[in-house]
Design a protein around this motif. Structure first.
Motif, PDB file in Angstrom:
ATOM      1  N   LEU A  14       0.838  -1.200   0.000  1.00 54.39           N
ATOM      2  CA  LEU A  14       0.000   0.000   0.000  1.00 54.39           C
ATOM      3  C   LEU A  14       0.875   1.252   0.000  1.00 54.39           C
ATOM      4  O   LEU A  14       0.648   2.189  -0.765  1.00 54.39           O
ATOM      5  N   TRP A  15       1.852   1.250   0.868  1.00 55.85           N
ATOM      6  CA  TRP A  15       2.745   2.400   1.065  1.00 55.85           C
ATOM      7  C   TRP A  15       3.940   2.255   0.139  1.00 55.85           C
ATOM      8  O   TRP A  15       4.638   1.229   0.158  1.00 55.85           O
ATOM      9  N   ASP A  16       4.171   3.286  -0.715  1.00 55.49           N
ATOM     10  CA  ASP A  16       5.220   3.202  -1.740  1.00 55.49           C
ATOM     11  C   ASP A  16       6.590   3.425  -1.103  1.00 55.49           C
ATOM     12  O   ASP A  16       7.132   4.534  -1.102  1.00 55.49           O
ATOM     13  N   PHE A  17       7.135   2.349  -0.573  1.00 54.59           N
ATOM     14  CA  PHE A  17       8.387   2.420   0.172  1.00 54.59           C
ATOM     15  C   PHE A  17       9.518   3.009  -0.659  1.00 54.59           C
ATOM     16  O   PHE A  17      10.264   3.869  -0.174  1.00 54.59           O
ATOM     17  N   GLU A  18       9.691   2.554  -1.880  1.00 55.46           N
ATOM     18  CA  GLU A  18      10.838   2.999  -2.689  1.00 55.46           C
ATOM     19  C   GLU A  18      10.789   4.504  -2.937  1.00 55.46           C
ATOM     20  O   GLU A  18      11.803   5.201  -2.781  1.00 55.46           O
ATOM     21  N   LYS A  19       9.646   5.017  -3.307  1.00 56.00           N
ATOM     22  CA  LYS A  19       9.533   6.456  -3.573  1.00 56.00           C
ATOM     23  C   LYS A  19       9.776   7.269  -2.302  1.00 56.00           C
ATOM     24  O   LYS A  19      10.527   8.251  -2.307  1.00 56.00           O
ATOM     25  N   ASN A  20       9.161   6.847  -1.213  1.00 52.03           N
ATOM     26  CA  ASN A  20       9.316   7.576   0.047  1.00 52.03           C
ATOM     27  C   ASN A  20      10.739   7.482   0.588  1.00 52.03           C
ATOM     28  O   ASN A  20      11.274   8.444   1.139  1.00 52.03           O
ATOM     29  N   SER A  21      11.347   6.326   0.433  1.00 56.56           N
ATOM     30  CA  SER A  21      12.732   6.137   0.869  1.00 56.56           C
ATOM     31  C   SER A  21      13.679   7.029   0.067  1.00 56.56           C
ATOM     32  O   SER A  21      14.577   7.663   0.622  1.00 56.56           O
ATOM     33  N   ASP A  22      13.472   7.085  -1.249  1.00 57.21           N
ATOM     34  CA  ASP A  22      14.298   7.956  -2.100  1.00 57.21           C
ATOM     35  C   ASP A  22      14.226   9.409  -1.628  1.00 57.21           C
ATOM     36  O   ASP A  22      15.244  10.107  -1.547  1.00 57.21           O
ATOM     37  N   LEU A  23      13.029   9.860  -1.321  1.00 61.19           N
ATOM     38  CA  LEU A  23      12.841  11.252  -0.889  1.00 61.19           C
ATOM     39  C   LEU A  23      13.496  11.512   0.461  1.00 61.19           C
ATOM     40  O   LEU A  23      14.068  12.584   0.684  1.00 61.19           O
ATOM     41  N   ALA A  24      13.454  10.530   1.348  1.00 62.40           N
ATOM     42  CA  ALA A  24      14.100  10.676   2.652  1.00 62.40           C
ATOM     43  C   ALA A  24      15.614  10.814   2.488  1.00 62.40           C
ATOM     44  O   ALA A  24      16.245  11.676   3.125  1.00 62.40           O
ATOM     45  N   PHE A  25      16.200   9.987   1.625  1.00 63.24           N
ATOM     46  CA  PHE A  25      17.644  10.074   1.393  1.00 63.24           C
ATOM     47  C   PHE A  25      18.023  11.393   0.719  1.00 63.24           C
ATOM     48  O   PHE A  25      19.053  11.990   1.045  1.00 63.24           O
ATOM     49  N   GLN A  26      17.212  11.845  -0.220  1.00 62.58           N
ATOM     50  CA  GLN A  26      17.501  13.129  -0.880  1.00 62.58           C
ATOM     51  C   GLN A  26      17.543  14.253   0.140  1.00 62.58           C
ATOM     52  O   GLN A  26      18.433  15.119   0.098  1.00 62.58           O
ATOM     53  N   LYS A  27      16.606  14.254   1.065  1.00 64.10           N
ATOM     54  CA  LYS A  27      16.559  15.281   2.110  1.00 64.10           C
ATOM     55  C   LYS A  27      17.800  15.207   3.004  1.00 64.10           C
ATOM     56  O   LYS A  27      18.427  16.232   3.305  1.00 64.10           O
ATOM     57  N   ILE A  28      18.172  14.003   3.400  1.00 68.15           N
ATOM     58  CA  ILE A  28      19.337  13.825   4.284  1.00 68.15           C
ATOM     59  C   ILE A  28      20.625  14.236   3.578  1.00 68.15           C
ATOM     60  O   ILE A  28      21.460  14.950   4.158  1.00 68.15           O
ATOM     61  N   PHE A  29      20.805  13.796   2.336  1.00 70.06           N
ATOM     62  CA  PHE A  29      22.045  14.108   1.618  1.00 70.06           C
ATOM     63  C   PHE A  29      22.193  15.609   1.424  1.00 70.06           C
ATOM     64  O   PHE A  29      23.297  16.153   1.509  1.00 70.06           O
ATOM     65  N   THR A  30      21.092  16.293   1.172  1.00 70.64           N
ATOM     66  CA  THR A  30      21.132  17.745   1.017  1.00 70.64           C
ATOM     67  C   THR A  30      21.497  18.422   2.329  1.00 70.64           C
ATOM     68  O   THR A  30      22.382  19.286   2.378  1.00 70.64           O
ATOM     69  N   GLU A  31      20.839  18.026   3.400  1.00 66.19           N
ATOM     70  CA  GLU A  31      21.087  18.637   4.707  1.00 66.19           C
ATOM     71  C   GLU A  31      22.496  18.374   5.215  1.00 66.19           C
ATOM     72  O   GLU A  31      23.108  19.243   5.846  1.00 66.19           O
ATOM     73  N   GLN A  32      23.026  17.185   4.944  1.00 70.18           N
ATOM     74  CA  GLN A  32      24.340  16.806   5.460  1.00 70.18           C
ATOM     75  C   GLN A  32      25.473  17.101   4.476  1.00 70.18           C
ATOM     76  O   GLN A  32      26.634  16.761   4.745  1.00 70.18           O
ATOM     77  N   ASN A  33      25.137  17.738   3.358  1.00 71.49           N
ATOM     78  CA  ASN A  33      26.138  18.090   2.339  1.00 71.49           C
ATOM     79  C   ASN A  33      26.957  16.884   1.894  1.00 71.49           C
ATOM     80  O   ASN A  33      28.191  16.945   1.791  1.00 71.49           O
ATOM     81  N   ILE A  34      26.263  15.781   1.662  1.00 69.64           N
ATOM     82  CA  ILE A  34      26.928  14.568   1.173  1.00 69.64           C
ATOM     83  C   ILE A  34      27.034  14.681  -0.346  1.00 69.64           C
ATOM     84  O   ILE A  34      26.030  14.637  -1.063  1.00 69.64           O
ATOM     85  N   THR A  35      28.240  14.841  -0.813  1.00 66.03           N
ATOM     86  CA  THR A  35      28.473  15.233  -2.209  1.00 66.03           C
ATOM     87  C   THR A  35      28.675  14.032  -3.129  1.00 66.03           C
ATOM     88  O   THR A  35      29.710  13.896  -3.794  1.00 66.03           O
ATOM     89  N   ILE A  36      27.696  13.157  -3.171  1.00 66.06           N
ATOM     90  CA  ILE A  36      27.707  12.076  -4.148  1.00 66.06           C
ATOM     91  C   ILE A  36      26.376  12.093  -4.875  1.00 66.06           C
ATOM     92  O   ILE A  36      25.387  12.609  -4.369  1.00 66.06           O
ATOM     93  N   ASP A  37      26.385  11.539  -6.074  1.00 66.04           N
ATOM     94  CA  ASP A  37      25.162  11.492  -6.860  1.00 66.04           C
ATOM     95  C   ASP A  37      24.163  10.564  -6.180  1.00 66.04           C
ATOM     96  O   ASP A  37      24.452   9.380  -5.956  1.00 66.04           O
ATOM     97  N   ILE A  38      22.986  11.086  -5.844  1.00 60.60           N
ATOM     98  CA  ILE A  38      21.996  10.318  -5.099  1.00 60.60           C
ATOM     99  C   ILE A  38      21.536   9.092  -5.879  1.00 60.60           C
ATOM    100  O   ILE A  38      21.325   8.012  -5.303  1.00 60.60           O
ATOM    101  N   ASP A  39      21.420   9.202  -7.194  1.00 65.26           N
ATOM    102  CA  ASP A  39      20.977   8.066  -7.998  1.00 65.26           C
ATOM    103  C   ASP A  39      22.000   6.935  -7.987  1.00 65.26           C
ATOM    104  O   ASP A  39      21.637   5.754  -7.964  1.00 65.26           O
ATOM    105  N   SER A  40      23.283   7.307  -8.008  1.00 63.09           N
ATOM    106  CA  SER A  40      24.345   6.291  -7.946  1.00 63.09           C
ATOM    107  C   SER A  40      24.311   5.559  -6.612  1.00 63.09           C
ATOM    108  O   SER A  40      24.481   4.335  -6.551  1.00 63.09           O
ATOM    109  N   PHE A  41      24.084   6.318  -5.547  1.00 63.04           N
ATOM    110  CA  PHE A  41      23.988   5.706  -4.216  1.00 63.04           C
ATOM    111  C   PHE A  41      22.793   4.762  -4.142  1.00 63.04           C
ATOM    112  O   PHE A  41      22.911   3.620  -3.689  1.00 63.04           O
TER     113      PHE A  41
END
Length: 227
Positions: A14-41
């Protein structure tokens, strides 16, 4: 016997885990200045996460090991140096942020509105106790379900029959008056079949299935063909 109780898995059903998980990581990587391509990760992380979840489901690693190792192994595979301190911080933020993203699969509300008029609805999930209810509240589906059974509350994980028996007892249901709907053939489908429940497999990725022991659907709206 006529079906009276419908048990759903939550994540990937029911809950779209992959989409929601991707968005959570995008938010974290931006906030923590993690300088790698999110799609590659994410390309490396997703299959690793599935494998570590399998080990967790089989009681081969702890919850803490799952949270740490899936991140550590992914960063190592893409040769990105990261401290344990940052890994642990990411793991904490991920659990904090994840339930606040609320994307559901298409037709979730349509099928729940349809089913609630005819059946008693419940959730059985292997997801972490502390975030599953938050996910359901955030996505406005909690009120559809009489019971939310987590594996952590039982002490074992699907496909262990104890989870299903506990869920049936809590719902005051019998196996032959119940159906389990979920994405995992091992955890949801085989687990439910082994105690005599009807099943319906959510094959949203359109994967090749070698057995005809159960029915599969490619969209939630197809549930109307069976219930």
């Amino acid at each position: 016997m006529k079906i009276e109780h419908v048990f759903f898995d939550l994540d990937h059903t029911l809950w779209d885990f992959e989409k929601n998980s991707d968005l959570a990581f995008q938010k974290i990587f931006t906030e923590q200045n993690i300088t790698i391509d999110i799609d590659s990760f994410l390309y490396v992380y997703k299959p690793l996460n599935r494998e570590f979840w399998r080990l967790y489901r089989e009681e081969k690693i702890s919850k803490e090991d799952l949270r740490y190792q899936r991140l550590k192994t992914a960063f190592d595979k893409i040769n990105f140096s990261v401290s344990d301190k940052l890994i642990n911080k990411i793991a904490i933020y991920y659990i904090d942020y994840l339930p606040h993203f609320n994307h559901l699969f298409n037709y979730t509300f349509d099928i729940l509105d349809y089913l609630k008029e005819k059946y008693r609805l419940h959730i059985i999930t292997n997801g972490f106790e502390e975030i599953q209810t938050k996910k359901m509240k955030s996505s406005n589906i909690l009120n559809y379900f009489e019971n939310v059974i987590t594996s952590e509350s039982v002490g074992v994980k699907k496909p262990n029959p104890k989870v299903f028996h506990h869920a049936l007892k809590l719902a005051n249901a019998t196996a032959n008056s119940s159906i389990m709907i979920g994405d995992s053939i091992e955890a949801d489908i085989k687990g439910a079949l082994n105690i005599g429940m009807e099943v319906l497999h959510c094959n949203f990725e359109n994967e090749m299935i070698q057995t005809k022991d159960f029915n599969s659907i490619k969209s939630l709206i197809e549930i109307k063909q069976y219930l």
